[in-house]
Design an enzyme around this catalytic site. Structure first.
Site, PDB file in Angstrom:
ATOM      1  N   ASN A  41      -2.128  16.195 -38.284  1.00  0.00           N
ATOM      2  CA  ASN A  41      -1.456  15.088 -37.597  1.00  0.00           C
ATOM      3  C   ASN A  41      -0.290  14.677 -38.483  1.00  0.00           C
ATOM      4  O   ASN A  41      -0.466  13.988 -39.485  1.00  0.00           O
ATOM      5  CB  ASN A  41      -2.456  13.936 -37.419  1.00  0.00           C
ATOM      6  CG  ASN A  41      -1.844  12.752 -36.699  1.00  0.00           C
ATOM      7  OD1 ASN A  41      -0.639  12.731 -36.436  1.00  0.00           O
ATOM      8  ND2 ASN A  41      -2.667  11.775 -36.388  1.00  0.00           N
ATOM      9  N   ARG A  48      -1.499  17.786 -33.620  1.00  0.00           N
ATOM     10  CA  ARG A  48      -1.329  16.656 -32.706  1.00  0.00           C
ATOM     11  C   ARG A  48       0.158  16.538 -32.404  1.00  0.00           C
ATOM     12  O   ARG A  48       0.984  16.448 -33.313  1.00  0.00           O
ATOM     13  CB  ARG A  48      -1.807  15.375 -33.371  1.00  0.00           C
ATOM     14  CG  ARG A  48      -1.554  14.197 -32.480  1.00  0.00           C
ATOM     15  CD  ARG A  48      -1.627  12.903 -33.234  1.00  0.00           C
ATOM     16  NE  ARG A  48      -1.284  11.819 -32.327  1.00  0.00           N
ATOM     17  CZ  ARG A  48      -0.818  10.654 -32.729  1.00  0.00           C
ATOM     18  NH1 ARG A  48      -0.640  10.404 -34.004  1.00  0.00           N
ATOM     19  NH2 ARG A  48      -0.523   9.722 -31.849  1.00  0.00           N
ATOM     20  N   HIS A  98      -2.099   7.924 -26.542  1.00  0.00           N
ATOM     21  CA  HIS A  98      -3.530   7.899 -26.902  1.00  0.00           C
ATOM     22  C   HIS A  98      -4.367   8.745 -25.940  1.00  0.00           C
ATOM     23  O   HIS A  98      -5.578   8.517 -25.799  1.00  0.00           O
ATOM     24  CB  HIS A  98      -4.114   6.460 -26.875  1.00  0.00           C
ATOM     25  CG  HIS A  98      -3.561   5.544 -27.918  1.00  0.00           C
ATOM     26  ND1 HIS A  98      -3.288   4.204 -27.656  1.00  0.00           N
ATOM     27  CD2 HIS A  98      -3.241   5.748 -29.206  1.00  0.00           C
ATOM     28  CE1 HIS A  98      -2.825   3.638 -28.759  1.00  0.00           C
ATOM     29  NE2 HIS A  98      -2.779   4.546 -29.703  1.00  0.00           N
ATOM     30  N   LEU A 125      -8.259   0.015 -28.997  1.00  0.00           N
ATOM     31  CA  LEU A 125      -7.676  -1.132 -29.696  1.00  0.00           C
ATOM     32  C   LEU A 125      -7.567  -0.839 -31.183  1.00  0.00           C
ATOM     33  O   LEU A 125      -8.528  -0.990 -31.944  1.00  0.00           O
ATOM     34  CB  LEU A 125      -8.534  -2.395 -29.460  1.00  0.00           C
ATOM     35  CG  LEU A 125      -8.898  -2.704 -27.993  1.00  0.00           C
ATOM     36  CD1 LEU A 125      -9.760  -3.952 -27.902  1.00  0.00           C
ATOM     37  CD2 LEU A 125      -7.647  -2.855 -27.129  1.00  0.00           C
ATOM     38  N   ASN A 138      -4.107  -0.372 -34.387  1.00  0.00           N
ATOM     39  CA  ASN A 138      -2.777  -0.947 -34.644  1.00  0.00           C
ATOM     40  C   ASN A 138      -1.902  -0.803 -33.416  1.00  0.00           C
ATOM     41  O   ASN A 138      -1.224  -1.725 -32.997  1.00  0.00           O
ATOM     42  CB  ASN A 138      -2.111  -0.211 -35.798  1.00  0.00           C
ATOM     43  CG  ASN A 138      -2.513  -0.808 -37.106  1.00  0.00           C
ATOM     44  OD1 ASN A 138      -2.620  -2.031 -37.220  1.00  0.00           O
ATOM     45  ND2 ASN A 138      -2.742   0.041 -38.087  1.00  0.00           N
ATOM     46  N   ARG A 172       3.647  -4.708 -32.467  1.00  0.00           N
ATOM     47  CA  ARG A 172       4.470  -4.481 -31.270  1.00  0.00           C
ATOM     48  C   ARG A 172       4.208  -5.564 -30.222  1.00  0.00           C
ATOM     49  O   ARG A 172       3.067  -5.996 -30.049  1.00  0.00           O
ATOM     50  CB  ARG A 172       4.151  -3.118 -30.654  1.00  0.00           C
ATOM     51  CG  ARG A 172       4.701  -1.968 -31.452  1.00  0.00           C
ATOM     52  CD  ARG A 172       4.259  -0.644 -30.871  1.00  0.00           C
ATOM     53  NE  ARG A 172       3.595   0.148 -31.890  1.00  0.00           N
ATOM     54  CZ  ARG A 172       2.808   1.198 -31.647  1.00  0.00           C
ATOM     55  NH1 ARG A 172       2.593   1.591 -30.414  1.00  0.00           N
ATOM     56  NH2 ARG A 172       2.255   1.853 -32.633  1.00  0.00           N
ATOM     57  N   ARG A 219      -8.627  -7.489 -39.596  1.00  0.00           N
ATOM     58  CA  ARG A 219      -9.590  -7.950 -40.613  1.00  0.00           C
ATOM     59  C   ARG A 219      -9.079  -9.230 -41.251  1.00  0.00           C
ATOM     60  O   ARG A 219      -9.830 -10.184 -41.430  1.00  0.00           O
ATOM     61  CB  ARG A 219      -9.801  -6.872 -41.675  1.00  0.00           C
ATOM     62  CG  ARG A 219     -10.787  -5.820 -41.239  1.00  0.00           C
ATOM     63  CD  ARG A 219     -10.831  -4.679 -42.200  1.00  0.00           C
ATOM     64  NE  ARG A 219      -9.658  -3.836 -42.014  1.00  0.00           N
ATOM     65  CZ  ARG A 219      -9.614  -2.539 -42.270  1.00  0.00           C
ATOM     66  NH1 ARG A 219     -10.669  -1.952 -42.752  1.00  0.00           N
ATOM     67  NH2 ARG A 219      -8.534  -1.839 -42.059  1.00  0.00           N
ATOM     68  N   GLY A 268     -10.009   1.222 -34.299  1.00  0.00           N
ATOM     69  CA  GLY A 268     -10.374   0.301 -35.386  1.00  0.00           C
ATOM     70  C   GLY A 268     -10.931  -1.039 -34.945  1.00  0.00           C
ATOM     71  O   GLY A 268     -12.005  -1.458 -35.395  1.00  0.00           O
ATOM     72  N   GLU A 270     -13.958  -0.632 -32.161  1.00  0.00           N
ATOM     73  CA  GLU A 270     -15.227  -0.134 -32.712  1.00  0.00           C
ATOM     74  C   GLU A 270     -15.889  -1.129 -33.651  1.00  0.00           C
ATOM     75  O   GLU A 270     -17.112  -1.131 -33.784  1.00  0.00           O
ATOM     76  CB  GLU A 270     -14.965   1.168 -33.504  1.00  0.00           C
ATOM     77  CG  GLU A 270     -14.626   2.338 -32.630  1.00  0.00           C
ATOM     78  CD  GLU A 270     -14.063   3.521 -33.410  1.00  0.00           C
ATOM     79  OE1 GLU A 270     -14.401   3.685 -34.594  1.00  0.00           O
ATOM     80  OE2 GLU A 270     -13.274   4.277 -32.821  1.00  0.00           O
ATOM     81  N   GLU A 288     -10.284  11.852 -32.339  1.00  0.00           N
ATOM     82  CA  GLU A 288      -9.159  12.650 -31.848  1.00  0.00           C
ATOM     83  C   GLU A 288      -9.114  14.022 -32.532  1.00  0.00           C
ATOM     84  O   GLU A 288      -8.764  15.016 -31.908  1.00  0.00           O
ATOM     85  CB  GLU A 288      -7.851  11.883 -32.067  1.00  0.00           C
ATOM     86  CG  GLU A 288      -7.742  10.709 -31.093  1.00  0.00           C
ATOM     87  CD  GLU A 288      -6.796   9.619 -31.552  1.00  0.00           C
ATOM     88  OE1 GLU A 288      -7.142   8.925 -32.529  1.00  0.00           O
ATOM     89  OE2 GLU A 288      -5.737   9.454 -30.947  1.00  0.00           O
TER      90      GLU A 288
HETATM   91  P1  ADP Z   1      -4.188   3.076 -36.008  1.00  0.00           P
HETATM   92  O1  ADP Z   1      -4.928   4.398 -36.011  1.00  0.00           O
HETATM   93  O2  ADP Z   1      -3.500   2.756 -34.714  1.00  0.00           O
HETATM   94  O3  ADP Z   1      -3.315   2.861 -37.210  1.00  0.00           O
HETATM   95  P2  ADP Z   1      -6.828   1.882 -36.321  1.00  0.00           P
HETATM   96  O4  ADP Z   1      -7.531   2.471 -35.148  1.00  0.00           O
HETATM   97  O5  ADP Z   1      -7.196   2.335 -37.674  1.00  0.00           O
HETATM   98  O6  ADP Z   1      -5.267   1.922 -36.125  1.00  0.00           O
HETATM   99  O7  ADP Z   1      -7.055   0.307 -36.225  1.00  0.00           O
HETATM  100  C1  ADP Z   1      -6.523  -0.588 -37.153  1.00  0.00           C
HETATM  101  C2  ADP Z   1      -7.071  -1.972 -36.827  1.00  0.00           C
HETATM  102  O8  ADP Z   1      -8.494  -1.897 -36.786  1.00  0.00           O
HETATM  103  C3  ADP Z   1      -6.706  -3.024 -37.850  1.00  0.00           C
HETATM  104  O9  ADP Z   1      -6.329  -4.228 -37.187  1.00  0.00           O
HETATM  105  C4  ADP Z   1      -7.986  -3.230 -38.632  1.00  0.00           C
HETATM  106  O10 ADP Z   1      -8.151  -4.558 -39.043  1.00  0.00           O
HETATM  107  C5  ADP Z   1      -9.070  -2.859 -37.647  1.00  0.00           C
HETATM  108  N1  ADP Z   1     -10.201  -2.246 -38.351  1.00  0.00           N
HETATM  109  C6  ADP Z   1     -10.253  -0.990 -38.827  1.00  0.00           C
HETATM  110  N2  ADP Z   1     -11.432  -0.755 -39.448  1.00  0.00           N
HETATM  111  C7  ADP Z   1     -12.137  -1.897 -39.388  1.00  0.00           C
HETATM  112  C8  ADP Z   1     -13.432  -2.321 -39.856  1.00  0.00           C
HETATM  113  N3  ADP Z   1     -14.233  -1.489 -40.520  1.00  0.00           N
HETATM  114  N4  ADP Z   1     -13.812  -3.584 -39.596  1.00  0.00           N
HETATM  115  C9  ADP Z   1     -13.008  -4.427 -38.919  1.00  0.00           C
HETATM  116  N5  ADP Z   1     -11.776  -4.098 -38.465  1.00  0.00           N
HETATM  117  C10 ADP Z   1     -11.342  -2.865 -38.690  1.00  0.00           C
END
Ligand code: ADP
Length: 398
Positions: free
Chosen positions: A7, A91, A180, A209, A211, A241, A285, A331, A334, A384
């Site tokens: 990726n 990807r 996605h 859900l 970033n 965004r 977080r 993130g 889940e 993915e």
């Molecule tokens: P991307 O792949 O789009 O960069 P992610 O799917 O990793 O994003 O999601 C990032 C978001 O998920 C952030 O807002 C982060 O706070 C939240 N997040 C990721 N892991 C955890 C966790 N273990 N506990 C709580 N929130 C989490």
């Protein structure tokens, strides 16, 4: 067969080596700050120590070279030699209208992806650099491209045409593409398995859900609508965004702040979303910690985020004339039970009853509604890389 999944972004490159038969991850890692000072590779073989090594990476070819060295390292490598890597799955972000499924990478495919560069100027060129680097170092290994947009090519015209002059679609292919797709496809399939029903007989709404965030309506195995559009800026409020706004705001802000369209776009992409609303963080977080401590700005951002997700769910219930399962992934989806709960509070009209004990679990595949709930809500960790490995294997083993 072992598949290397790549990726490739403009300055980073994530990788996983997956055994396609057992679906076991043999090793994974990331190269960061490619082309910049302080570049480093983080490598973790399964069952082994994670190592982080600073090493100059002037370009992606050097990054891939280091990845291959790590994978074949005598002591910590996951394989003995490059001969044990049977294929590479890449990807690819944007396949435009040309790619409705994954494809073996050929010179024609590269040309066709280049033609989509206009549509994803940040992502596609970086993806192509990753392909070129792998071709240079592994010239005889077959490669497959797996597109973020492909899954959404089943959307009907009524879902993908904007209320703009139709000639912009004909001349420039301005339309909803959605992103996605690999995640929405994986999660909707798992949702059908959890429901115990055939994939082509289930209506699922997937809430990816992270970033970047998007919602997708999957009816009988096909994406019929999704919240990201021509670019990944449309739809939900995200980390940084804006998601949907009145386009009239752009001219208004440009005039008031005396900035041009590019600066406005930068605000919408980088300085908006929950970061812009809260002025606390783009990361849920941090927002969660601040909200639990009573910080109003964080509570406001999370409240607005959940409301928008719930509105999209409602519109997709309408689009599919009902829904059988709602699945949370990525993130936030889940891991953040508060966000899931806030969203589900709007869904009483679907007869949804959340089991709070099940909802308190994080990061595992689980139905979080009670057995009496009329619609099932689930948490399904996305994967993915596994989808890319599966698609790659399916195409190269033929
Ligand atoms: P991307 O792949 O789009 O960069 P992610 O799917 O990793 O994003 O999601 C990032 C978001 O998920 C952030 O807002 C982060 O706070 C939240 N997040 C990721 N892991 C955890 C966790 N273990 N506990 C709580 N929130 C989490």
């Amino acid at each position: 067969m072992n598949i290397l999944v790549i990726n490739c972004g403009s300055s980073s490159l994530k990788f996983q080596l997956i055994n396609a038969e057992t679906e076991e991850v043999l090793a994974k890692g990331i190269c960061e700050r490619i082309g910049l000072d302080g570049s480093r590779i983080v490598y973790q073989p399964t069952g082994g120590e994670k190592e982080s090594t600073e090493s100059p990476m002037p370009d992606h070819t050097q990054a891939i070279r280091l990845v291959l060295e790590s994978l074949t390292n005598e002591k910590t490598g996951a394989v003995r030699s490059l001969d044990e890597i049977g294929a590479v799955g890449h990807r690819l972000v944007h396949g435009g209208e040309k790619f409705a499924s994954s494809t073996i990478i050929t010179d024609e495919v590269i040309k066709a992806v280049e033609e989509c560069n206009d549509l994803a100027p940040l992502h596609n060129p970086a993806n192509l650099i990753g392909i070129a680097a792998c071709q240079e170092l592994m010239p005889h290994v077959p490669m497959v491209g797996v597109f973020d947009t492909a899954f959404h090519q089943t959307m009907p015209e009524k879902a993908f045409i904007y209320g703009l002059p139709y000639e912009y679609y004909k001349k420039y292919k301005v339309r909803r593409y959605g992103f996605h797709g690999t995640s929405h496809s994986y999660v909707s399939k798992r949702a059908a398995v959890l429901l115990g029903k055939p994939y082509d007989q289930v209506r699922t709404i997937v809430c990816h859900l992270g970033n970047g965030a998007s919602v997708c309506a999957v009816k009988n195995g096909k994406s019929v609508d999704t919240s990201m559009g021509f670019t990944p800026l449309e739809g939900l409020i995200m980390g940084t965004r804006s998601g949907d706004i009145d386009p009239g705001i752009m001219e208004f802000i440009a005039e008031k702040e005396n900035i041009d369209i590019y600066e406005v776009m930068d605000v919408l992409n980088q300085k908006s979303g929950v970061l812009g609303i809260s002025e606390v963080s783009s990361d849920f977080r941090d927002l969660q910690v601040a909200a639990l401590a009573g910080k109003e700005e964080a509570i406001r951002a999370m409240t607005i985020f959940a409301y928008h997700v719930a509105k999209y769910i409602g519109s997709y219930v309408a689009a599919m004339n009902g829904v059988d399962a709602i699945a949370f992934t990525a993130g936030i989806g889940e891991n953040n039970r508060y966000v899931r709960n806030d969203i589900c509070e709007y869904l009483g009209y679907l007869g949804i009853e959340i089991d709070q004990e099940k909802n308190s679990k994080a990061g595992e595949e689980i139905i979080i509604t009670t057995p009496e709930s009329k619609t099932a809500v689930m948490v399904i960790p996305t994967n993915e890389e596994l989808v890319i490995a599966r698609e790659t294997f399916a195409l190269v083993k033929q």
